[in-house]
Design an enzyme around this catalytic site. Structure first.
Site, PDB file in Angstrom:
ATOM      1  CG  HIS A   1      -0.871  -4.574   4.964  1.00  0.00           C
ATOM      2  ND1 HIS A   1      -1.346  -3.325   5.461  1.00  0.00           N
ATOM      3  CD2 HIS A   1      -1.819  -5.083   4.864  1.00  0.00           C
ATOM      4  CE1 HIS A   1      -2.471  -3.185   5.080  1.00  0.00           C
ATOM      5  NE2 HIS A   1      -3.071  -4.632   4.853  1.00  0.00           N
TER       6      HIS A   1
ATOM      7  CG  HIS B   1      -0.341   0.191   2.538  1.00  0.00           C
ATOM      8  ND1 HIS B   1       0.179   1.287   2.777  1.00  0.00           N
ATOM      9  CD2 HIS B   1       0.089  -0.881   3.377  1.00  0.00           C
ATOM     10  CE1 HIS B   1       0.947   1.086   3.989  1.00  0.00           C
ATOM     11  NE2 HIS B   1       0.818  -0.118   4.541  1.00  0.00           N
TER      12      HIS B   1
END
Length: 212
Positions: free
Chosen positions: A150, A9
């Site tokens: 992540h 992200h």
């Protein structure tokens, strides 16, 4: 064969501030939004069959920029959620170091030995991420998919596919909005590209975000 583009992200305000995020649902910063758009532009000409993201908004929002260009929905998978930092979430790194000196030092020296206070260990993340990868291999044969996850999740996935122990966790770098490419063919994984950031230009992260 299955080809997976593994995306981290974009930057969040907590990344910049040095707070541990874990499973706190923090939004993208302005720079993070720009990074997400840059990643989408880099991926726009790649035929994608499915786009899957962690349910946390920073991952979903990053994936949505690519999904919009491909006119596809974003599917969420809880198994891609970031590691739970438990009582460390929302706390600045310096404060964690002071309150949990032994655990904090161990996290940076031997991360595979740490159980986050009230949270997860890397082996917990590996178990759920490996389950997700196994399902994708079965369900998406001969397809190309985008996963948006992540820092810790991506590093654990890279350890897993390369057959490396979780003690190798810090040997991988995952900048915000970096792109990795992995493939599964003939019953084995291979790493094609790792931490690709050429699409980001001046938007590439210049900070060391260990465990945030």
């Amino acid at each position: 064969m299955i080809r997976i583009f593994l995306l981290r992200h974009g930057e969040t305000t907590w990344n910049v501030e040095g707070r541990y995020q874990g499973q706190e649902d923090t939004p993208l910063s302005e720079k993070g939004i720009a990074q997400g758009k840059a990643a989408a532009k880099a991926l726009k000409d790649i035929p994608l069959d499915r786009i899957i993201a962690s349910p946390l908004s920073r991952a979903v929002d990053t994936a949505n920029f690519t999904a919009a260009l491909h006119h596809m929905p974003v599917i969420t998978d809880e198994r891609l959620t970031e590691i739970s930092h438990g009582r460390w979430e929302g706390v600045y790194a310096d404060a964690i170091k002071k309150a949990y000196p032994k655990e904090f030092a161990l996290w940076h020296e031997a991360p595979h030995k740490v159980q986050m206070p009230g949270g997860e260990a890397l082996r917990d993340v590996e178990k759920r991420a490996a389950s997700a990868l196994s399902d994708y291999v079965t369900q998406c044969n001969r397809k190309t998919i985008l996963l948006c996850a992540h820092d810790a999740v991506n590093k654990v996935i890279l350890c897993h596919i390369l057959g490396l122990p979780l003690s190798s966790f810090w040997q991988f770098k995952q900048d915000n909005a970096c792109i990795n490419c992995i493939e599964y063919d003939k019953k084995r994984w291979r790493l094609v590209t790792m931490n690709h950031t050429a699409h980001l230009g001046f938007l590439v992260s210049g900070t060391d975000q260990k465990g945030l």
